[in-house]
Design a protein around this motif. Sequence first.
Motif, PDB file in Angstrom:
ATOM      1  N   LEU A 146       0.890  -1.123   0.018  1.00  0.00           N
ATOM      2  CA  LEU A 146       0.023  -0.139   0.044  1.00  0.00           C
ATOM      3  C   LEU A 146       0.859   1.321   0.041  1.00  0.00           C
ATOM      4  CD1 LEU A 146      -2.558  -1.264   2.858  1.00  0.00           C
ATOM      5  CD2 LEU A 146      -3.022  -1.234   0.153  1.00  0.00           C
ATOM      6  N   ALA A 165      -1.597  -4.830   2.186  1.00  0.00           N
ATOM      7  CA  ALA A 165      -2.806  -5.718   2.258  1.00  0.00           C
ATOM      8  C   ALA A 165      -2.726  -7.156   2.007  1.00  0.00           C
ATOM      9  CB  ALA A 165      -3.570  -4.848   1.283  1.00  0.00           C
ATOM     10  N   SER A 212      -4.916  -9.025   2.179  1.00  0.00           N
ATOM     11  CA  SER A 212      -6.343  -9.552   1.342  1.00  0.00           C
ATOM     12  C   SER A 212      -7.110  -7.981   1.550  1.00  0.00           C
ATOM     13  CB  SER A 212      -6.848 -10.614   1.955  1.00  0.00           C
ATOM     14  OG  SER A 212      -7.624 -10.316   3.097  1.00  0.00           O
ATOM     15  N   ASP A 213      -8.172  -8.185   0.939  1.00  0.00           N
ATOM     16  CA  ASP A 213      -9.124  -7.114   0.969  1.00  0.00           C
ATOM     17  C   ASP A 213      -9.672  -6.905   2.482  1.00  0.00           C
ATOM     18  OD1 ASP A 213      -8.819  -6.661  -1.670  1.00  0.00           O
ATOM     19  OD2 ASP A 213     -10.625  -7.576  -1.954  1.00  0.00           O
ATOM     20  N   ASP A 258       3.444  -0.696   4.280  1.00  0.00           N
ATOM     21  CA  ASP A 258       2.094  -0.847   4.871  1.00  0.00           C
ATOM     22  C   ASP A 258       1.680  -1.867   3.575  1.00  0.00           C
ATOM     23  OD1 ASP A 258       2.488   1.071   6.725  1.00  0.00           O
ATOM     24  OD2 ASP A 258       1.640   2.510   5.268  1.00  0.00           O
ATOM     25  N   LYS A 314      -5.061  -5.691   6.787  1.00  0.00           N
ATOM     26  CA  LYS A 314      -4.110  -4.708   6.321  1.00  0.00           C
ATOM     27  C   LYS A 314      -3.232  -4.763   7.443  1.00  0.00           C
ATOM     28  CE  LYS A 314      -6.646  -1.968   3.010  1.00  0.00           C
ATOM     29  NZ  LYS A 314      -7.927  -1.233   2.827  1.00  0.00           N
TER      30      LYS A 314
END
Length: 85
Positions: free
Chosen positions: A4, A23, A25-26, A21, A29
């Motif tokens: 990210l 992710a 997965s969705d 930072d 984070k």
Amino acid sequence: MHILSIRPEPPGFGSTIARVDIALSDDVKIFNLKVSKRADGGFAVFAPNAMGGRVVTFSRPLVAEIASAAVAALMEPTPHDRNRG
């Protein structure tokens, strides 16, 4: 998993190369991970501590994936980087 945000660590912070930072997965984070170079040439990834203890740890394959993505992101030219390309 994708990066990210990445912040290269300034010189003088030992073996740390960046803070990232990610992710996973969705739904998950993780922020402010420290990516460090190990003496053997590999990488280590550490999450911030809370109340003096570990918050999360990562398997070796996930460390390799995070480190690989971080190194690739560090190598990407930015719009303001006129020396690359």
